[in-house]
Design an enzyme around this catalytic site. Structure first.
Site, mmCIF file in Angstrom:
data_model
loop_
_atom_site.group_PDB
_atom_site.id
_atom_site.type_symbol
_atom_site.label_atom_id
_atom_site.label_comp_id
_atom_site.label_asym_id
_atom_site.label_seq_id
_atom_site.Cartn_x
_atom_site.Cartn_y
_atom_site.Cartn_z
ATOM 1 N N HIS A 1 8.261 -13.252 -14.727
ATOM 2 C CA HIS A 1 7.354 -13.271 -15.987
ATOM 3 C C HIS A 1 7.919 -14.194 -16.906
ATOM 4 C CE1 HIS A 1 3.926 -10.843 -15.655
ATOM 5 N NE2 HIS A 1 4.488 -9.846 -15.164
ATOM 6 N N HIS B 1 -13.252 21.588 -55.350
ATOM 7 C CA HIS B 1 -13.441 21.927 -53.921
ATOM 8 C C HIS B 1 -14.007 23.253 -53.889
ATOM 9 C CE1 HIS B 1 -11.026 18.187 -53.885
ATOM 10 N NE2 HIS B 1 -11.042 18.412 -52.235
ATOM 11 N N ASP C 1 -0.852 -4.130 -12.153
ATOM 12 C CA ASP C 1 -1.001 -5.511 -12.828
ATOM 13 C C ASP C 1 -2.337 -5.936 -12.668
ATOM 14 O OD1 ASP C 1 1.537 -5.203 -14.083
ATOM 15 O OD2 ASP C 1 2.493 -6.536 -12.557
ATOM 16 N N ASN D 1 2.749 -15.740 -26.816
ATOM 17 C CA ASN D 1 4.193 -16.188 -27.025
ATOM 18 C C ASN D 1 4.588 -15.575 -28.402
ATOM 19 O OD1 ASN D 1 2.877 -17.819 -28.882
ATOM 20 N ND2 ASN D 1 3.081 -19.568 -27.678
ATOM 21 N N GLU E 1 8.424 0.037 -20.348
ATOM 22 C CA GLU E 1 6.928 -0.353 -20.158
ATOM 23 C C GLU E 1 6.178 0.162 -18.692
ATOM 24 O OE1 GLU E 1 6.285 -4.544 -19.922
ATOM 25 O OE2 GLU E 1 3.887 -4.493 -20.391
ATOM 26 N N SER F 1 8.078 -8.310 -21.401
ATOM 27 C CA SER F 1 7.914 -7.222 -20.283
ATOM 28 C C SER F 1 8.864 -6.506 -19.738
ATOM 29 C CB SER F 1 6.909 -8.018 -19.280
ATOM 30 O OG SER F 1 6.128 -6.895 -18.365
ATOM 31 N N TYR G 1 -7.464 -12.360 -27.097
ATOM 32 C CA TYR G 1 -6.880 -13.624 -26.944
ATOM 33 C C TYR G 1 -6.356 -13.682 -25.455
ATOM 34 C CZ TYR G 1 -3.549 -17.286 -27.383
ATOM 35 O OH TYR G 1 -3.025 -18.477 -27.262
#
Lengths: 429, 429
Positions: free
Chosen positions: B258, B415, B356, B209, B322, B233, B124
């Site tokens: 941002h 087993h 970035d 968003n 981040e 961010s 997206y």
């Protein structure tokens, strides 16, 4: 087993569906348990222990001495077996712990990725009819290799208020010394929120019943990481006429004995094999201690006859089994065509039990179709891979103009300026 | 920026808190949107497009020709910059795509782990004031390296009903040719459930968003995997008196622009630096096109004075940013002590903008404290690591007795039997 002959592709999707275990009450119950632990801490844990484990625990943390002397309660032979399994699991998981390698993408632009341990992890080991010490190995070993600073383990106390010595022994052997006698959803809550006694962790690992699974799901939605989404255990076996029906039956039963909701599927291009496996399964079932569980699970299990092994592997990829056993003459070739599976067992001597206990790979795997996207637990599960970059003046000169152009095209002029102010200073040097 | 002087450790936890964006209406709204897409498919998507994007879309899938001719609408210089970024991102992410390596844990017990692509992935790309083509590169390149079979991209149409050519160009360049003009929560729903036009995917990537974030969260709870948990961010800068205030100010502003909820933090052991950075920030802010956004974000940002760089790195590890920029004389040494961060930028020339856009590492990173447990997007995000094991008769002879003992101790006799039947046959060979 239900036998299905030559299903047309339109029906495959339906055959891949897992039973939906929807229980609204569980959600309400578990949320109430977790809320109580969050607000009341230790007091709630002790209360739930009395209520669910029918034990009046006084000290939740297992004492040093009890852990130390656990060896003496574990038979030497079993200890030796555990040590062999540990060595194999260590060797396999150590190889996953890669050293950072610097990539110079352009002259002066050095980038790398480094494994850094998740600081605090919690391991849950369920109680029940037997002590699941193999899961202690499978989770504690990669946690140790990753270098996690704080590793705690929660497991419900037995009727005597104690933890089984083989659990304690396996924990000690793999570097875990913080062990709490807490079970169920309340244990997950304790690790997710922390209490006076139990430290809060960042990531929770380990299997459990529907209450534990729900608690982990709720913890995840609240920002605590978990190992893998859970569901009933599964095996899918692809076999051809060369396969030994005795082996196949034993493999099917070893999965079926896990629980009545275990998913067991046989795919083959040999009608004769289905018949023989059915006979062999019935025979072996008789001697199995957990035959009522295995029998129940077998009722819903499927034997599907396809016209070719190509179709078998295609169906398997659609089903995305947790465990995939390929017992065919061309097993290696078919294994190369696996797209979706948790762990693959190749050839007639690779039974699932090998991977469940001792061969090396992890036995905590994605079930319920999650193998389409998730990996099983590995050393990766206990680390973050942090990226680093170091640009020299030359590096920024090389890459700077491209960054400026791209930032401008994204209308992020502040991003551009962070480069421009540096390039300007570099000109004046 | 708010300045905080020598905070005592008891206050650190509070200083690390992110603003909570709780909006109950969003949950209800997004669930309604997703339900409508699930039940009504394309019809719902077209309706939402009219409602939210104010565009009457007739054909949701972008035509082949439109993608083909996108080059001609992107300036040559920008195309060259994008190609340089692509090359660096490719080089860094290609190095993550490791070949399987066989580990023989015991003679005859061969185990390995293989990267197998997630078959179907959705990307997206949000709309807004500018086309975020850099995120196309960051997600499509590792998807291509991983070898994902089906890669689709959804992005909202502009006012003219079209997708920005630079998005189309970047997609084409990185191997994505299935592009849909769909935005917001409805795009996430379309990829999660599938519609007549949009194929269902297994994993959804990309920023957005609050509606998009909520939709991804709901998809996750319904079994669709997502890239990383999202949040506003963040950048945290550690700087000492050797740092150039102009660089620091530019870096702070590049994050602040941002969005008004961007988190911007400066840690330093130099009171003088804080003063100079404040002056420089005010100066640079004046010329910034997005100054109202950046100014808003700066109001809530923090400059914290510590008595040492040791305290700075300790606080940073608690905050788990981040992006972490270390602009000190001993930057390399401090970087070695990072425990929690998404991506680290070392030294004065390593601005966040480099990462970035173009240096190589991914820019899709864990925010909101998730860097304690989650890694950023990498080639790993587009693959599952499937384990394989192949035991020879000799291998099973070596490991079998240990498995039998362990299975017996876990009371899983089925087993054990899967091994025993094989060992018995091996004896008779």
């Amino acid at each position: 087993m239900k036998t299905i002959l030559y299903p047309v592709p339109e029906t495959w999707d339906g055959l891949c569906k897992r039973p939906v275990l929807e229980n609204k009450n569980i959600d309400t119950t578990v949320r109430a348990i977790m809320k109580k632990v969050k607000t009341e801490g230790d007091r709630a844990l002790l209360e739930f222990s009395k209520l669910f484990d029918k034990v009046a625990v006084t000290e939740m943390k297992v004492g040093k001495e009890e852990i130390e002397e656990s060896d003496t309660h574990v038979p030497v032979k079993l200890r030796k077996a555990i040590i062999i399994a540990k060595k194999n699991i260590e060797m396999f998981h150590q190889a996953q712990n890669l050293k950072a390698k610097v990539i110079e993408t352009m002259p002066g632009v050095r980038c790398w990725r480094k494994n850094v341990p998740v600081e605090k992890v919690g391991i849950y080991i369920p109680g029940g009819s037997a002590p699941l010490f193999s899961t202690v190995l499978m989770l504690a070993i990669p946690a140790k290799i990753a270098g996690c600073r704080q590793k705690i383990l929660c497991t419900p106390p037995g009727a005597d208020g104690k933890v089984d010595p083989v659990i304690l022994y396996s924990a000690k052997l793999t570097g875990i010394t913080e062990i709490y006698k807490i079970g169920g959803a309340q244990a997950i809550a304790a690790m997710a929120y922390g209490t006076e006694t139990v430290p809060k962790v960042y990531k929770i690992f380990g299997p459990g019943n529907q209450y534990v699974t729900k608690a982990k799901e709720i913890a995840l939605s609240e920002g605590i990481a978990i190992d893998v989404p859970a569901g009933p255990s599964e095996v899918l076996i692809i076999a051809d006429s060369s396969a030994d029906p005795e082996f196949i039956a034993a493999d099917l039963l070893s999965q079926a004995e896990h629980g009545p909701d275990s998913q067991v599927i046989l795919l083959t291009d040999s009608k004769k094999l289905i018949k023989k496996v059915n006979e062999e399964t019935a025979k072996q079932l008789r001697d199995l201690p957990r035959k009522s569980i295995a029998g129940h699970s077998l009722l819903d299990s499927l034997a599907i006859l396809f016209s070719s092994l190509d179709e078998c592997i295609e169906f398997s990829n659609m089903y995305a089994p947790e465990h995939l056993i390929i017992n065919t003459e061309n097993a290696g070739e078919l294994a190369g065509r696996v797209i979706n599976a948790g762990s693959v067992f190749i050839g007639k001597y690779s039974c699932e039990s090998a991977g469940d206990y001792a061969s090396g790979p992890n036995h905590t795997l994605p079930t319920n179709g999650f193998a389409t996207t998730y990996s099983g637990v590995s050393t990766d599960s206990f680390v973050k891979k942090i990226t680093f970059q170091e640009l020299s003046g030359e590096g920024l000169k090389n890459i700077g103009p491209s960054i400026e152009l791209m930032a401008e095209a994204e209308k992020l002029l502040g991003h551009k300026k962070a480069v421009s102010v540096r390039l300007k200073k570099l000109k004046n040097v």
